[in-house]
Write a protein that holds these residues in place. Structure first.
Motif, PDB file in Angstrom:
ATOM      1  N   GLY A  10       0.838  -1.202   0.000  1.00 29.13           N
ATOM      2  CA  GLY A  10       0.000   0.000   0.000  1.00 29.13           C
ATOM      3  C   GLY A  10       0.865   1.240   0.000  1.00 29.13           C
ATOM      4  O   GLY A  10       2.090   1.159  -0.063  1.00 29.13           O
ATOM      5  N   ARG A  11       0.203   2.379   0.036  1.00 28.60           N
ATOM      6  CA  ARG A  11       0.994   3.622   0.089  1.00 28.60           C
ATOM      7  C   ARG A  11       0.240   4.705   0.850  1.00 28.60           C
ATOM      8  O   ARG A  11      -0.992   4.725   0.903  1.00 28.60           O
ATOM      9  N   LEU A  12       1.054   5.607   1.440  1.00 26.97           N
ATOM     10  CA  LEU A  12       0.532   6.849   1.992  1.00 26.97           C
ATOM     11  C   LEU A  12       1.014   7.910   1.013  1.00 26.97           C
ATOM     12  O   LEU A  12       2.189   7.930   0.675  1.00 26.97           O
ATOM     13  N   ALA A  13       0.107   8.778   0.537  1.00 26.42           N
ATOM     14  CA  ALA A  13       0.527   9.723  -0.509  1.00 26.42           C
ATOM     15  C   ALA A  13       0.126  11.158  -0.171  1.00 26.42           C
ATOM     16  O   ALA A  13      -0.682  11.769  -0.869  1.00 26.42           O
ATOM     17  N   PRO A  14       0.702  11.718   0.867  1.00 21.93           N
ATOM     18  CA  PRO A  14       0.335  13.091   1.211  1.00 21.93           C
ATOM     19  C   PRO A  14       0.960  14.115   0.260  1.00 21.93           C
ATOM     20  O   PRO A  14       2.005  13.848  -0.339  1.00 21.93           O
ATOM     21  N   SER A  15       0.306  15.247   0.104  1.00 20.86           N
ATOM     22  CA  SER A  15       0.876  16.367  -0.648  1.00 20.86           C
ATOM     23  C   SER A  15       1.412  17.357   0.372  1.00 20.86           C
ATOM     24  O   SER A  15       0.677  17.745   1.278  1.00 20.86           O
ATOM     25  N   PRO A  16       2.657  17.782   0.205  1.00 18.99           N
ATOM     26  CA  PRO A  16       3.219  18.696   1.205  1.00 18.99           C
ATOM     27  C   PRO A  16       2.785  20.137   0.961  1.00 18.99           C
ATOM     28  O   PRO A  16       3.604  21.026   0.803  1.00 18.99           O
ATOM     29  N   LEU A  44       5.816   5.370   1.505  1.00 21.44           N
ATOM     30  CA  LEU A  44       5.468   6.788   1.653  1.00 21.44           C
ATOM     31  C   LEU A  44       5.828   7.516   0.366  1.00 21.44           C
ATOM     32  O   LEU A  44       6.982   7.532  -0.053  1.00 21.44           O
ATOM     33  N   ARG A  45       4.797   8.078  -0.272  1.00 21.68           N
ATOM     34  CA  ARG A  45       5.007   8.833  -1.510  1.00 21.68           C
ATOM     35  C   ARG A  45       4.751  10.310  -1.239  1.00 21.68           C
ATOM     36  O   ARG A  45       3.691  10.661  -0.733  1.00 21.68           O
ATOM     37  N   ASN A  46       5.721  11.124  -1.588  1.00 22.68           N
ATOM     38  CA  ASN A  46       5.619  12.561  -1.366  1.00 22.68           C
ATOM     39  C   ASN A  46       5.128  13.212  -2.657  1.00 22.68           C
ATOM     40  O   ASN A  46       5.862  13.306  -3.633  1.00 22.68           O
ATOM     41  N   ASP A  47       3.876  13.645  -2.675  1.00 25.48           N
ATOM     42  CA  ASP A  47       3.264  14.206  -3.892  1.00 25.48           C
ATOM     43  C   ASP A  47       3.637  15.683  -4.026  1.00 25.48           C
ATOM     44  O   ASP A  47       2.821  16.572  -3.795  1.00 25.48           O
ATOM     45  N   ASP A  48       4.881  15.918  -4.416  1.00 27.03           N
ATOM     46  CA  ASP A  48       5.413  17.292  -4.389  1.00 27.03           C
ATOM     47  C   ASP A  48       5.541  17.914  -5.775  1.00 27.03           C
ATOM     48  O   ASP A  48       6.467  18.664  -6.048  1.00 27.03           O
ATOM     49  N   SER A 192       0.402  16.065 -14.610  1.00 27.75           N
ATOM     50  CA  SER A 192      -0.791  16.244 -13.773  1.00 27.75           C
ATOM     51  C   SER A 192      -0.791  15.182 -12.675  1.00 27.75           C
ATOM     52  O   SER A 192      -0.107  14.153 -12.779  1.00 27.75           O
ATOM     53  N   TYR A 193      -1.596  15.423 -11.675  1.00 25.31           N
ATOM     54  CA  TYR A 193      -1.779  14.437 -10.603  1.00 25.31           C
ATOM     55  C   TYR A 193      -2.219  13.090 -11.181  1.00 25.31           C
ATOM     56  O   TYR A 193      -1.712  12.036 -10.800  1.00 25.31           O
ATOM     57  N   GLN A 194      -3.183  13.120 -12.136  1.00 24.05           N
ATOM     58  CA  GLN A 194      -3.739  11.863 -12.663  1.00 24.05           C
ATOM     59  C   GLN A 194      -2.651  10.991 -13.285  1.00 24.05           C
ATOM     60  O   GLN A 194      -2.576   9.789 -13.034  1.00 24.05           O
ATOM     61  N   ALA A 196       0.766  11.272 -12.961  1.00 24.05           N
ATOM     62  CA  ALA A 196       1.834  10.902 -12.023  1.00 24.05           C
ATOM     63  C   ALA A 196       1.362   9.781 -11.100  1.00 24.05           C
ATOM     64  O   ALA A 196       2.096   8.817 -10.835  1.00 24.05           O
ATOM     65  N   CYS A 197       0.135   9.897 -10.652  1.00 22.96           N
ATOM     66  CA  CYS A 197      -0.394   8.919  -9.703  1.00 22.96           C
ATOM     67  C   CYS A 197      -0.523   7.541 -10.363  1.00 22.96           C
ATOM     68  O   CYS A 197      -0.134   6.521  -9.769  1.00 22.96           O
ATOM     69  N   ALA A 198      -1.037   7.510 -11.596  1.00 20.37           N
ATOM     70  CA  ALA A 198      -1.192   6.224 -12.285  1.00 20.37           C
ATOM     71  C   ALA A 198       0.179   5.585 -12.539  1.00 20.37           C
ATOM     72  O   ALA A 198       0.379   4.387 -12.306  1.00 20.37           O
ATOM     73  N   VAL A 210      -5.557   3.099  -1.061  1.00 18.91           N
ATOM     74  CA  VAL A 210      -6.557   3.503  -0.058  1.00 18.91           C
ATOM     75  C   VAL A 210      -6.570   5.024  -0.031  1.00 18.91           C
ATOM     76  O   VAL A 210      -5.527   5.656   0.174  1.00 18.91           O
ATOM     77  N   ARG A 211      -7.714   5.618  -0.311  1.00 20.89           N
ATOM     78  CA  ARG A 211      -7.806   7.082  -0.291  1.00 20.89           C
ATOM     79  C   ARG A 211      -9.253   7.500  -0.128  1.00 20.89           C
ATOM     80  O   ARG A 211     -10.161   6.663  -0.150  1.00 20.89           O
ATOM     81  N   GLY A 212      -9.464   8.819   0.019  1.00 23.37           N
ATOM     82  CA  GLY A 212     -10.802   9.337   0.296  1.00 23.37           C
ATOM     83  C   GLY A 212     -11.763   9.131  -0.869  1.00 23.37           C
ATOM     84  O   GLY A 212     -11.356   9.088  -2.032  1.00 23.37           O
ATOM     85  N   ASP A 214     -13.672  11.151  -2.094  1.00 20.42           N
ATOM     86  CA  ASP A 214     -13.734  12.320  -2.980  1.00 20.42           C
ATOM     87  C   ASP A 214     -12.874  12.116  -4.229  1.00 20.42           C
ATOM     88  O   ASP A 214     -12.921  12.930  -5.148  1.00 20.42           O
ATOM     89  N   LEU A 215     -12.097  11.028  -4.261  1.00 21.24           N
ATOM     90  CA  LEU A 215     -11.223  10.801  -5.416  1.00 21.24           C
ATOM     91  C   LEU A 215     -11.734   9.699  -6.355  1.00 21.24           C
ATOM     92  O   LEU A 215     -11.016   9.267  -7.254  1.00 21.24           O
ATOM     93  N   ILE A 216     -12.989   9.286  -6.169  1.00 20.52           N
ATOM     94  CA  ILE A 216     -13.498   8.189  -7.005  1.00 20.52           C
ATOM     95  C   ILE A 216     -13.486   8.548  -8.500  1.00 20.52           C
ATOM     96  O   ILE A 216     -13.109   7.737  -9.341  1.00 20.52           O
TER      97      ILE A 216
HETATM   98  N1  GLU Z   1      -1.561  13.566  -2.732  1.00 19.34           N
HETATM   99  C1  GLU Z   1      -2.899  13.246  -3.088  1.00 19.34           C
HETATM  100  C2  GLU Z   1      -3.836  13.849  -2.082  1.00 19.34           C
HETATM  101  O1  GLU Z   1      -3.397  14.132  -0.978  1.00 19.34           O
HETATM  102  C3  GLU Z   1      -2.989  11.753  -3.103  1.00 19.34           C
HETATM  103  C4  GLU Z   1      -4.223  11.207  -3.602  1.00 19.34           C
HETATM  104  C5  GLU Z   1      -4.079   9.696  -3.784  1.00 19.34           C
HETATM  105  O2  GLU Z   1      -4.020   9.005  -2.764  1.00 19.34           O
HETATM  106  O3  GLU Z   1      -3.997   9.271  -4.897  1.00 19.34           O
HETATM  107  O4  GLU Z   1      -4.979  14.114  -2.385  1.00 19.34           O
END
Ligand code: GLU
Length: 238
Positions: A10-16, A44-48, A192-194, A196-198, A210-212, A214-216
């Protein structure tokens, strides 16, 4: 014999881009719990990639917050800003397959022509007006170096899309109705986020995202990218 199933990753992908809030903590807790229960690993993925909103001190604060909350990850953090050549390679493949087109319309043009905003989550962007699209057989200009226009993915209009979410069950969307041609690369030469994320979820071998919820809609967009690039998508838990 143990079946040959991929080990959970899995991953945690926060945006700083700000301090972590409770919503993140909840999502990350859920991601960590899913990885633990499956005896898997967590990355841990840093979405920077967002150079405008990104601040270096937020990265340190983010790591500190995650550690303070008790999260642990097994490998060195992966920062998206270091993976640009990977995203550019994927963009090149989409371009070669003629699945993207350049868009010189401003955000304002798109919002005005799209009319009333439609219902959607936080990831929602207006549906790209089909009249702004170049015809499918129009000559495709080279991507350019540096890239100085927005590039969008041409969605398969009217196609009914479905995936099974591990938390919410079957999810449905219609391309072109629930979301339109979306950005894969920006005119300031950033992915774009789309996209890079894919690319990351595929290349870093993530087995479940695993994410919120709101991202469906973003998940549907990313599933189209997975298909276009010939990759097997991960599972999703929203
Ligand atoms: N960095 C994105 C966010 O915080 C990650 C979204 C995802 O998990 O794909 O919204």
């Amino acid at each position: 014999m143990v079946p040959n199933v991929k080990k959970y990753r899995g991953r945690l992908a926060p945006s700083p881009t700000g301090l972590l809030h409770l919503g993140h903590a909840r999502t990350f807790w859920c991601a960590a719990e899913r990885a633990r229960a499956a005896r898997g690993t967590l990355l841990l993925r840093n979405d920077d990639l967002d150079a405008i909103r990104f601040r270096l001190d937020f990265v340190d604060a983010m790591i500190e917050d995650l550690r303070w909350l008790g999260f642990a990850w097994e490998e060195p953090m992966v920062s998206q800003s270091t993976r640009r050549p990977r995203y550019r390679a994927a963009l090149g493949r989409l371009h070669a397959a003629r699945l993207i087109f350049p868009c010189t319309r401003s955000r304002r043009d798109v919002i005005e022509a799209a009319g009333a905003p439609h219902e959607g989550g936080a990831d929602d962007e207006p549906i790209y007006p089909p009249q702004f699209r170049p015809p499918p057989d129009a000559p495709l200009p080279p991507l350019g170096e540096p890239i100085a226009v927005n590039w969008r993915f041409r969605v398969p209009d009217g196609e009914a899309l479905v995936f099974r979410d591990n938390n919410l069950g079957e999810q449905h969307a219609v391309a072109g109705r629930d979301f339109g041609d979306f950005l894969v690369w920006r005119k300031d030469d950033t992915p774009s986020y789309q996209l890079a994320c894919a690319v990351d979820d595929a290349e870093l071998g993530i087995t479940e995202v695993v994410r919120g919820a709101d991202l469906i809609r973003s998940t549907f967009r990313q599933l189209l990218l997975f298909r276009a690039l010939g990759w097997i998508p991960p599972a999703f838990f929203h």
